[in-house]
Design an enzyme around this catalytic site. Structure first.
Site, PDB file in Angstrom:
ATOM      1  N   SER A   1      13.282  20.558 -15.540  1.00 38.32           N
ATOM      2  CA  SER A   1      11.850  21.434 -15.366  1.00 38.32           C
ATOM      3  C   SER A   1      12.121  22.628 -16.301  1.00 38.32           C
ATOM      4  O   SER A   1      13.107  23.290 -16.044  1.00 38.32           O
ATOM      5  CB  SER A   1      11.276  21.746 -14.044  1.00 38.32           C
ATOM      6  OG  SER A   1      10.296  22.648 -14.034  1.00 38.32           O
TER       7      SER A   1
ATOM      8  N   HIS B   1       0.973  -1.265  -0.038  1.00 32.95           N
ATOM      9  CA  HIS B   1       0.240  -0.066  -0.095  1.00 32.95           C
ATOM     10  C   HIS B   1       0.708   1.082   0.030  1.00 32.95           C
ATOM     11  O   HIS B   1       0.444   2.346   0.389  1.00 32.95           O
ATOM     12  CB  HIS B   1      -1.092   0.031   1.050  1.00 32.95           C
ATOM     13  CG  HIS B   1      -1.772  -1.092   1.355  1.00 32.95           C
ATOM     14  ND1 HIS B   1      -2.787  -1.282   0.566  1.00 32.95           N
ATOM     15  CD2 HIS B   1      -1.551  -2.225   2.170  1.00 32.95           C
ATOM     16  CE1 HIS B   1      -3.457  -2.567   1.049  1.00 32.95           C
ATOM     17  NE2 HIS B   1      -2.491  -3.173   1.859  1.00 32.95           N
TER      18      HIS B   1
END
Length: 465
Positions: A261, A140
């Site tokens: 970026s 999870h």
């Protein structure tokens, strides 16, 4: 009609396969006395010349032709006139197209399988190198139990090797030759279908002419196997994105596999891994597209089946690119052992090991031991200490059976070492599993190399004949 009916602008990729099938077909017709020797010689000569021109990068075929098969016949007509008409004897575009497509898929399987095996080998090498590198195991996306990076790499290596086996099965399922089925009912000419099948490297001819020309199950098999590859690549890509993110920082990717970026200079975006994950949608969509095309088709050929090629071509190209990128990632990624060790050492991460120990060493049924350790965890949180630091009296307060002196303090390393069941994460087991996987990989590569060589021999023999 010209716009909707034409496939010549994209199915030119099948030209070499059409030539291969046509050459085998004409050679068989010549042996059977169906085609005059001089006409057969001219057709075969022009097919050879066309193949050489295509291999040299020329584009002699008419891109406006209805499809590549029509374009090749038209090309031969311009070169040798009426003798080109012998090429269509005892065949139709129906059996020609499906045979050429099977040959194309065979080559794609061999090429993709080679890349999958390279990816398996790269992950196996990482596993051997980092058999004892401790990291957190996640469930999870929460830290679950300590394990080793080598164990995780082996998990992906196992999955990719199964993909190589799965895609190889596509070859076995399509190892029959449709040539001689003609339009749908066979032919009245004295053809030798077995000779053509052998010449093209197939095990045998297909059994039923009607089913042969409309069947695209072999194409769906390829797309289905490709979808499985893409799904495992997507999971791998998602793992890389997670591991390499700054808050996690378990691995580092080289500059060649990340991008900056446009607005934030500090970022190193794992674009290669993200694109691998993203391209999975195309591969899954291609499978669904062809399933939808064929789902309502009765027996024999329908023009709907023209829509089989673009999904196949796109899947092959997409998987080739994605696998190349994945091999680079698997080879060049660098684990950060210190960060992995820190991430694995969260509070109470070995609580499950303590429950196991109580069952194994003190004879407490596991479910009860689990409840007891849960209570101990709460107590440790209240006292702001580790499970190993709980006093004997504190443990007695939870349960009298916990009041003994030899109380274990189970470390992350101890936890990893203890998981020594076959296939477990203990470093010695990881190395054993890696050795077995490497042996399987070598055997598989040797077997498939022999198979590929046999196919090459068959084709070379056919071409020279």
């Amino acid at each position: 009609m010209a716009a909707i009916g034409s496939s010549g602008h994209y199915d030119g990729i099948l030209a070499p396969y059409d030539i291969t099938v046509s050459r085998a077909h004409v050679a068989m017709l010549l042996d059977q006395g169906v085609v005059p020797p001089d006409a057969a010689a001219r057709v075969l000569r022009e097919l050879d010349d066309l193949e050489r021109r295509l291999l040299a990068g020329a584009e002699p075929l008419d891109p406006e032709a209805e499809d590549v098969h029509t374009a090749i016949e038209q090309y031969l007509e311009t070169r040798i006139g009426v003798d080109a008409g012998w090429l269509g004897t005892a065949r139709a575009r129906n059996d020609l197209a499906v045979t050429a497509l099977r040959l194309w898929i065979r080559d794609q399987v061999i090429a993709l399988r080679s890349r999958i095996l390279a990816l398996t080998k790269a992950m196996l090498t990482q596993a051997e190198r980092h058999a004892a590198t401790v990291m957190p195991g996640f469930s999870h996306l929460q830290v679950a139990q300590p394990m080793t990076f080598g164990h995780v790499c082996l998990a992906y290596a196992e999955a990719f090797l199964r993909d190589a086996e799965r895609i190889s099965f596509v070859l076995a399922l399509q190892d029959e030759c449709p040539m001689g089925s003609a339009a749908l009912a066979g032919t009245g000419f004295p053809v030798d279908r077995s000779a053509v099948a052998r010449n093209l490297g197939f095990r045998q001819p297909t059994a039923n002419s009607l089913e042969s020309v409309g069947d695209r199950a072999f194409a769906l098999d390829f797309l289905s196997a490709g979808a499985s590859v893409a799904l495992n690549l997507s999971r791998f890509g998602a793992e890389i994105v997670f591991w390499s993110s700054q808050p996690v920082g378990l691995i580092t990717l080289p500059d060649e596999l990340v991008s900056a970026s446009s607005a934030m200079p500090h970022k190193r975006n794992p674009d290669a891994a993200e694109l691998i994950r993203g391209k999975t949608g195309r591969v899954l969509g291609n499978l669904h597209a062809l399933q939808t095309v064929v789902k309502g088709l009765p027996l024999s050929y329908f023009r709907d089946l023209q829509e089989d090629k673009e999904p196949l071509f796109d899947t092959a190209r997409t998987l080739e690119l994605s696998l190349d990128a994945a091999v680079m990632i698997a080879t060049l990624m660098e684990p950060n052992p210190d960060a992995m060790r820190r991430a694995a050492d969260i509070a109470f991460v070995t609580s499950g090991d303590l429950a196991d120990w109580l069952t194994r060493e003190r004879g407490i049924p596991f479910r009860e031991a689990h409840h007891l350790v849960t209570a101990l965890v709460r107590l440790s949180q209240e006292q702001n200490c580790s499970l190993g630091a709980l006093s004997l009296e504190a443990r007695r307060g939870v349960d009298e059976r916990l009041a003994f002196d030899a109380w274990p303090d189970i470390t992350v390393e101890t936890s990893v070492e203890s998981r020594a069941s076959q296939g477990g994460t203990a470093p010695r087991r990881v190395l054993e599993s890696a050795a077995r996987l490497r042996s399987r990989l070598v055997e598989f590569i040797e077997f498939e190399a022999d198979f590929s060589d046999q196919e090459t021999i068959k084709r070379v023999g056919m071409m020279t004949s």
